[in-house]
Motif scaffolding. Structure first.
Motif, PDB file in Angstrom:
ATOM      1  N   HIS A  91      35.979  55.677  16.198  1.00 44.14           N
ATOM      2  CA  HIS A  91      35.399  55.328  14.900  1.00 44.14           C
ATOM      3  C   HIS A  91      35.765  53.905  14.461  1.00 44.14           C
ATOM      4  O   HIS A  91      35.180  53.382  13.514  1.00 44.14           O
ATOM      5  CB  HIS A  91      35.851  56.334  13.839  1.00 44.14           C
ATOM      6  N   SER A  92      36.740  53.297  15.148  1.00 48.72           N
ATOM      7  CA  SER A  92      37.114  51.926  14.807  1.00 48.72           C
ATOM      8  C   SER A  92      36.195  50.895  15.459  1.00 48.72           C
ATOM      9  O   SER A  92      36.228  49.715  15.092  1.00 48.72           O
ATOM     10  CB  SER A  92      38.562  51.657  15.235  1.00 48.72           C
ATOM     11  N   PHE A 189      40.744  63.959  11.227  1.00 48.24           N
ATOM     12  CA  PHE A 189      39.758  63.087  10.597  1.00 48.24           C
ATOM     13  C   PHE A 189      38.509  62.842  11.440  1.00 48.24           C
ATOM     14  O   PHE A 189      37.577  62.186  10.975  1.00 48.24           O
ATOM     15  CB  PHE A 189      40.397  61.747  10.235  1.00 48.24           C
ATOM     16  N   ASP A 190      38.480  63.350  12.652  1.00 48.88           N
ATOM     17  CA  ASP A 190      37.328  63.075  13.520  1.00 48.88           C
ATOM     18  C   ASP A 190      36.016  63.532  12.881  1.00 48.88           C
ATOM     19  O   ASP A 190      35.065  62.748  12.768  1.00 48.88           O
ATOM     20  CB  ASP A 190      37.518  63.761  14.876  1.00 48.88           C
ATOM     21  N   ALA A 191      35.956  64.776  12.451  1.00 49.19           N
ATOM     22  CA  ALA A 191      34.705  65.292  11.865  1.00 49.19           C
ATOM     23  C   ALA A 191      34.339  64.577  10.567  1.00 49.19           C
ATOM     24  O   ALA A 191      33.184  64.147  10.407  1.00 49.19           O
ATOM     25  CB  ALA A 191      34.807  66.803  11.646  1.00 49.19           C
ATOM     26  N   PRO A 192      35.266  64.424   9.602  1.00 49.87           N
ATOM     27  CA  PRO A 192      34.907  63.695   8.386  1.00 49.87           C
ATOM     28  C   PRO A 192      34.431  62.266   8.654  1.00 49.87           C
ATOM     29  O   PRO A 192      33.503  61.788   8.000  1.00 49.87           O
ATOM     30  CB  PRO A 192      36.203  63.700   7.566  1.00 49.87           C
ATOM     31  N   LEU A 193      35.057  61.593   9.614  1.00 46.21           N
ATOM     32  CA  LEU A 193      34.651  60.222   9.921  1.00 46.21           C
ATOM     33  C   LEU A 193      33.252  60.185  10.531  1.00 46.21           C
ATOM     34  O   LEU A 193      32.464  59.277  10.240  1.00 46.21           O
ATOM     35  CB  LEU A 193      35.664  59.580  10.884  1.00 46.21           C
ATOM     36  N   ARG A 194      32.937  61.141  11.372  1.00 49.53           N
ATOM     37  CA  ARG A 194      31.593  61.192  11.964  1.00 49.53           C
ATOM     38  C   ARG A 194      30.536  61.452  10.890  1.00 49.53           C
ATOM     39  O   ARG A 194      29.441  60.900  10.940  1.00 49.53           O
ATOM     40  CB  ARG A 194      31.533  62.287  13.031  1.00 49.53           C
ATOM     41  N   GLN A 195      30.888  62.278   9.908  1.00 48.49           N
ATOM     42  CA  GLN A 195      29.924  62.670   8.887  1.00 48.49           C
ATOM     43  C   GLN A 195      29.779  61.633   7.769  1.00 48.49           C
ATOM     44  O   GLN A 195      28.686  61.438   7.231  1.00 48.49           O
ATOM     45  CB  GLN A 195      30.349  64.008   8.280  1.00 48.49           C
ATOM     46  N   LYS A 196      30.893  60.955   7.424  1.00 44.99           N
ATOM     47  CA  LYS A 196      30.902  60.136   6.209  1.00 44.99           C
ATOM     48  C   LYS A 196      31.230  58.663   6.421  1.00 44.99           C
ATOM     49  O   LYS A 196      30.929  57.844   5.555  1.00 44.99           O
ATOM     50  CB  LYS A 196      31.908  60.718   5.213  1.00 44.99           C
ATOM     51  N   GLY A 197      31.899  58.337   7.515  1.00 37.70           N
ATOM     52  CA  GLY A 197      32.275  56.951   7.728  1.00 37.70           C
ATOM     53  C   GLY A 197      33.652  56.625   7.154  1.00 37.70           C
ATOM     54  O   GLY A 197      34.220  57.390   6.358  1.00 37.70           O
ATOM     55  N   ILE A 198      34.171  55.473   7.552  1.00 39.60           N
ATOM     56  CA  ILE A 198      35.535  55.086   7.210  1.00 39.60           C
ATOM     57  C   ILE A 198      35.731  54.923   5.704  1.00 39.60           C
ATOM     58  O   ILE A 198      36.700  55.428   5.124  1.00 39.60           O
ATOM     59  CB  ILE A 198      35.912  53.779   7.938  1.00 39.60           C
ATOM     60  N   LEU A 210      40.453  64.734  -0.145  1.00 35.13           N
ATOM     61  CA  LEU A 210      40.774  64.963   1.263  1.00 35.13           C
ATOM     62  C   LEU A 210      42.257  64.688   1.421  1.00 35.13           C
ATOM     63  O   LEU A 210      42.755  63.665   0.938  1.00 35.13           O
ATOM     64  CB  LEU A 210      39.957  64.032   2.164  1.00 35.13           C
ATOM     65  N   GLN A 211      42.970  65.617   2.055  1.00 40.97           N
ATOM     66  CA  GLN A 211      44.424  65.512   2.147  1.00 40.97           C
ATOM     67  C   GLN A 211      44.855  65.321   3.591  1.00 40.97           C
ATOM     68  O   GLN A 211      44.472  66.081   4.472  1.00 40.97           O
ATOM     69  CB  GLN A 211      45.075  66.785   1.579  1.00 40.97           C
ATOM     70  N   ALA A 212      45.683  64.287   3.813  1.00 39.38           N
ATOM     71  CA  ALA A 212      46.259  64.075   5.133  1.00 39.38           C
ATOM     72  C   ALA A 212      47.260  65.186   5.423  1.00 39.38           C
ATOM     73  O   ALA A 212      48.061  65.553   4.577  1.00 39.38           O
ATOM     74  CB  ALA A 212      46.952  62.714   5.187  1.00 39.38           C
ATOM     75  N   GLY A 213      47.163  65.724   6.645  1.00 39.60           N
ATOM     76  CA  GLY A 213      48.120  66.740   7.037  1.00 39.60           C
ATOM     77  C   GLY A 213      47.709  68.146   6.697  1.00 39.60           C
ATOM     78  O   GLY A 213      48.504  69.080   6.785  1.00 39.60           O
ATOM     79  N   SER A 214      46.457  68.351   6.295  1.00 37.58           N
ATOM     80  CA  SER A 214      45.947  69.694   6.049  1.00 37.58           C
ATOM     81  C   SER A 214      44.743  69.910   6.936  1.00 37.58           C
ATOM     82  O   SER A 214      44.188  68.995   7.512  1.00 37.58           O
ATOM     83  CB  SER A 214      45.550  69.858   4.585  1.00 37.58           C
ATOM     84  N   ASN A 215      44.324  71.149   7.008  1.00 36.04           N
ATOM     85  CA  ASN A 215      43.183  71.471   7.864  1.00 36.04           C
ATOM     86  C   ASN A 215      41.846  71.262   7.160  1.00 36.04           C
ATOM     87  O   ASN A 215      40.793  71.437   7.728  1.00 36.04           O
ATOM     88  CB  ASN A 215      43.270  72.931   8.320  1.00 36.04           C
ATOM     89  N   GLY A 216      41.927  70.903   5.912  1.00 38.49           N
ATOM     90  CA  GLY A 216      40.677  70.686   5.169  1.00 38.49           C
ATOM     91  C   GLY A 216      40.993  70.106   3.836  1.00 38.49           C
ATOM     92  O   GLY A 216      41.994  69.459   3.632  1.00 38.49           O
TER      93      GLY A 216
END
Length: 217
Positions: A91-92, A189-198, A210-216
């Motif tokens: 994504h980078s 973050f792979d799925a959110p980045l594919r869907q929404k962008g950086i 969106l929380q880092a370190g959680s499953n959702g």
């Protein structure tokens, strides 16, 4: 619990990139330099944990002071931009430096905002023990292997992956019991980045939706 240990591990080694770790601008770390890296990580860990212990009452009553302390040391010694590039992975590609930095700052701030307070609650007089060091493949730096020791608890393996930036050692990944900080967030973050962008993901990290370190969410 592992996420609070991750924050402790990140914070405890924040001073690893001190002048004593400068490598005379050599591209590869010699055995002596690698030993210096491990020794300094241990010294830095002790200093940081001692600060958290002695200033615990102050930090508990003044959370902004705790956050300022953590942020200041993170900015100094954690290579959050390089770590963010590793987390972003494919994504980078084509992303600007500004977008990479936006994501790096949002991820670090979200993580420390959620788990920073947990640093004050770790019991058992935590300390680190150096186990060994080894070069990373491809001359990428060194891995400093340690254990986090707490009274009444089993030792927790903590490995620091470090590279030289401008002749100075910087941490770019932390592995808790073999689980990589970078890989954990790369998967999340792979799925959110594919869907929404950086930029959108960074905004959601900033807002807390969106929380880092959680499953959702």
């Amino acid at each position: 619990m592992k996420m609070s240990i991750l924050c402790a591990a990140l914070t405890a080694a924040l001073l690893a990139a001190t002048p004593a770790l400068q490598a005379q601008n050599r591209p590869a770390a010699s055995a002596a330099q690698a030993t210096s890296a491990g020794t300094e990580v241990m010294a830095a860990s002790s200093r940081i944990i001692q600060t958290l212990q002695t200033r615990k009452a102050e930090f508990r009553s003044n959370r902004p002071a705790l956050r300022q302390y953590i942020d200041g040391e993170l900015n100094r010694s954690f290579d959050r931009t390089y770590a963010a590039r590793l987390v972003l992975g494919v994504h980078s590609r084509g992303a600007s430096d500004a977008q990479i930095q936006l994501f790096a700052d949002a991820m670090a701030d979200n993580l420390m905002g959620r788990y920073g307070d947990a640093l004050l609650e770790i019991e058992g007089r935590p300390r680190f023990r150096l186990k060994g060091e080894s070069p990373l493949p491809g001359n990428r730096g060194v891995k400093v292997s340690t254990e986090l020791l707490r009274n009444g608890a089993e030792a927790t393996p903590v490995d620091y992956l470090m590279r030289q930036v401008g002749g100075q050692w910087k941490i770019f990944d932390v592995m808790i019991e073999g689980i990589s900080y970078v890989q954990t967030f790369k998967n999340q973050f792979d799925a959110p980045l594919r869907q929404k962008g950086i930029e959108q993901v960074a905004r959601e990290l900033r807002s807390g939706t969106l929380q880092a370190g959680s499953n959702g969410r």
